[in-house]
Design a protein around this motif. Structure first.
Motif, short mmCIF file in Angstrom:
data_model
loop_
_atom_site.label_atom_id
_atom_site.label_comp_id
_atom_site.label_asym_id
_atom_site.label_seq_id
_atom_site.Cartn_x
_atom_site.Cartn_y
_atom_site.Cartn_z
N VAL A 1 0.84 -1.21 0.00
CA VAL A 1 0.00 0.00 0.00
C VAL A 1 0.87 1.26 0.00
O VAL A 1 0.61 2.23 -0.74
N LEU A 2 1.90 1.26 0.84
CA LEU A 2 2.79 2.43 0.90
C LEU A 2 3.51 2.66 -0.43
O LEU A 2 3.65 3.80 -0.89
N LEU A 3 3.99 1.59 -1.04
CA LEU A 3 4.68 1.73 -2.32
C LEU A 3 3.75 2.29 -3.38
O LEU A 3 4.11 3.19 -4.14
N GLY A 4 2.53 1.76 -3.43
CA GLY A 4 1.58 2.26 -4.40
C GLY A 4 1.23 3.72 -4.16
O GLY A 4 1.12 4.53 -5.10
N THR A 5 1.08 4.09 -2.88
CA THR A 5 0.78 5.49 -2.55
C THR A 5 1.93 6.41 -2.94
O THR A 5 1.73 7.49 -3.50
N GLY A 6 3.16 5.97 -2.65
CA GLY A 6 4.32 6.79 -3.00
C GLY A 6 4.42 7.01 -4.49
O GLY A 6 4.68 8.14 -4.96
N LEU A 7 4.23 5.96 -5.29
CA LEU A 7 4.30 6.10 -6.74
C LEU A 7 3.20 7.03 -7.25
O LEU A 7 3.42 7.83 -8.17
N THR A 8 2.02 6.93 -6.64
CA THR A 8 0.93 7.82 -7.05
C THR A 8 1.27 9.28 -6.78
O THR A 8 1.03 10.16 -7.61
N LEU A 9 1.86 9.54 -5.61
CA LEU A 9 2.25 10.92 -5.27
C LEU A 9 3.30 11.45 -6.23
O LEU A 9 3.27 12.61 -6.65
N VAL A 10 4.27 10.61 -6.59
CA VAL A 10 5.35 11.05 -7.48
C VAL A 10 4.82 11.38 -8.87
O VAL A 10 5.09 12.44 -9.44
N PHE A 11 4.04 10.46 -9.44
CA PHE A 11 3.60 10.64 -10.83
C PHE A 11 2.47 11.65 -10.98
O PHE A 11 2.23 12.17 -12.08
N SER A 12 1.78 11.93 -9.87
CA SER A 12 0.69 12.90 -9.98
C SER A 12 1.11 14.31 -9.59
O SER A 12 0.31 15.24 -9.65
N ALA A 13 2.37 14.48 -9.18
CA ALA A 13 2.84 15.82 -8.77
C ALA A 13 2.91 16.74 -9.99
O ALA A 13 3.27 16.31 -11.09
N PRO A 14 2.60 18.04 -9.82
CA PRO A 14 2.70 19.00 -10.94
C PRO A 14 4.13 19.10 -11.46
O PRO A 14 5.09 18.99 -10.70
N ARG A 15 4.26 19.32 -12.75
CA ARG A 15 5.58 19.45 -13.39
C ARG A 15 6.16 20.84 -13.12
O ARG A 15 5.44 21.80 -12.86
N PRO A 16 7.54 21.01 -13.23
CA PRO A 16 8.16 22.33 -13.08
C PRO A 16 7.65 23.29 -14.14
O PRO A 16 7.40 22.91 -15.29
N ILE A 17 7.51 24.56 -13.75
CA ILE A 17 7.06 25.61 -14.67
C ILE A 17 8.28 26.36 -15.17
O ILE A 17 9.05 26.93 -14.39
N SER A 18 8.52 26.37 -16.48
CA SER A 18 9.68 27.07 -17.05
C SER A 18 9.53 28.56 -16.85
O SER A 18 8.44 29.12 -16.94
N SER A 19 10.69 29.22 -16.57
CA SER A 19 10.67 30.67 -16.39
C SER A 19 10.52 31.34 -17.74
O SER A 19 10.77 30.76 -18.79
N ARG A 20 10.13 32.59 -17.69
CA ARG A 20 9.94 33.35 -18.91
C ARG A 20 11.24 33.49 -19.68
O ARG A 20 11.26 33.59 -20.89
#
Length: 336
Positions: free
Chosen positions: A295-314
């Motif tokens: 359960v912990l492994l699945g939760t961790g993977l979900t948190l990693v892959f669902s995190a927002p991507r970095p926003i490039s600066s102008r």
């Protein structure tokens, strides 16, 4: 400018430009210096007889450095003429003529003047032309690393034939450099010094920090990914622990069978019953930790892959300006 003044001016220019000026005699020359200078002079004279002029010039120059003398000046000037350093030789003959005049040695003065006059007609000259618009505060010109006084700019100066490196420098500016070949004399060449471009200014710590913040991409999902990695790592540990207890449960169960009846697995000795109980406890722990780890492994993977991507600066997408360096012109004019 009268001929005498012009001649003196050119002699000074050549000496400064070509690094061939001779230092004035020191207040005191030690006996050891004088002996070394004499030995170098004798070696140089022998090399001249063998027509090894380049080596001889080096020895004469070293002797003159240790113990300046009028005779050494004349020999060194003659040696420079032999190797084609016409401007250096001309400047030294003029210096020798002045020294002989002060020492009232008319024979040497006459010889030096005749040799200088002969070389004058064969000099190679270089003019460093500096437009008024290109003159900036602190501007410095050099030819072959020898400084050229500002009074000598826009004036044809005697130089030795061969390779020449012209360099212009000024505070806060990029150096301007051009290399050329000075033709054998009589010849005249003109180099127009180009406009110096501004040098990049170093960034202050405050400016560099602000610029780094502007250029650094924002990453709103960094915290979530970090938590996800931690939770996932805990899940992996749970799975490892569950696997260990699962293996132990199988091993203990196997041991208990040796202490139980084959026709009745529940009929065991007290020691066998205890071993089987331990096996059941290990199996229970294995099940709990394995399920929790998964359960912990699945939760961790979900948190990693669902995190927002970095926003490039102008700054990452801004168009890059094209910079061009001011050009420089080199004008060569030969007179033969």
């Amino acid at each position: 400018m009268n001929p005498v003044a012009r001649s003196a001016s050119l002699g000074c220019l050549a000496s400064a430009l070509l690094l061939c000026s001779v230092r004035p005699a020191a207040a005191e020359v030690s006996a050891g210096q004088r002996a070394t200078a004499e030995a170098l002079f004798q070696q140089a004279a022998e090399l001249m007889e063998q027509k090894k002029f380049s080596e001889a010039c080096e020895q004469f120059a070293a002797s003159q450095e240790l113990d300046p003398a009028l005779g050494t000046t004349l020999y060194l000037a003659d040696c420079y003429e032999q190797v084609g350093k016409t401007a250096s030789a001309w400047a030294l003959f003029q210096e020798a003529a002045d020294g002989a005049r002060r020492a009232q040695q008319s024979d040497r003065e006459q010889i030096a003047n005749q040799r200088a006059a002969s070389l004058r007609a064969r000099l190679s000259k270089l003019e460093l032309r500096v437009p008024a618009a290109h003159r900036v505060p602190g501007l410095e010109l050099r030819v072959n690393d020898a400084p050229v006084p500002s009074a000598s700019w826009n004036t044809a100066m005697p130089v030795d034939p061969g390779h020449a490196r012209v360099e212009a420098r000024a505070p806060g500016k990029k150096p301007w450099i051009v290399e050329l070949k000075v033709a054998d004399g009589p010849s005249s060449q003109v180099v127009e010094v180009g406009k110096l471009a501004d040098a990049p200014r170093p960034l202050s710590n405050e400016t560099a920090g602000t610029l780094g913040e502007k250029l650094a991409p924002r990453d709103p999902g960094a915290t979530q990914r970090t938590i996800g990695y931690a939770v996932g790592a805990a899940g992996v540990v749970g799975l490892v622990v569950g696997g260990y207890f699962g293996y132990r449960a199988l091993d203990l169960n196997k041991q208990s069978k040796g202490q139980c009846r084959a026709d009745d697995p529940n009929a065991c000795t007290s020691e066998g019953a205890a071993t089987r109980h331990d096996a059941q406890s290990a199996a229970t722990l294995s099940t709990i930790t394995s399920i929790g780890g998964g359960v912990l492994l699945g939760t961790g993977l979900t948190l990693v892959f669902s995190a927002p991507r970095p926003i490039s600066s102008r700054a990452d997408t801004a168009p890059v300006p094209h910079a061009s360096l001011p050009g420089f012109g080199v004008q060569l004019r030969g007179v033969w």
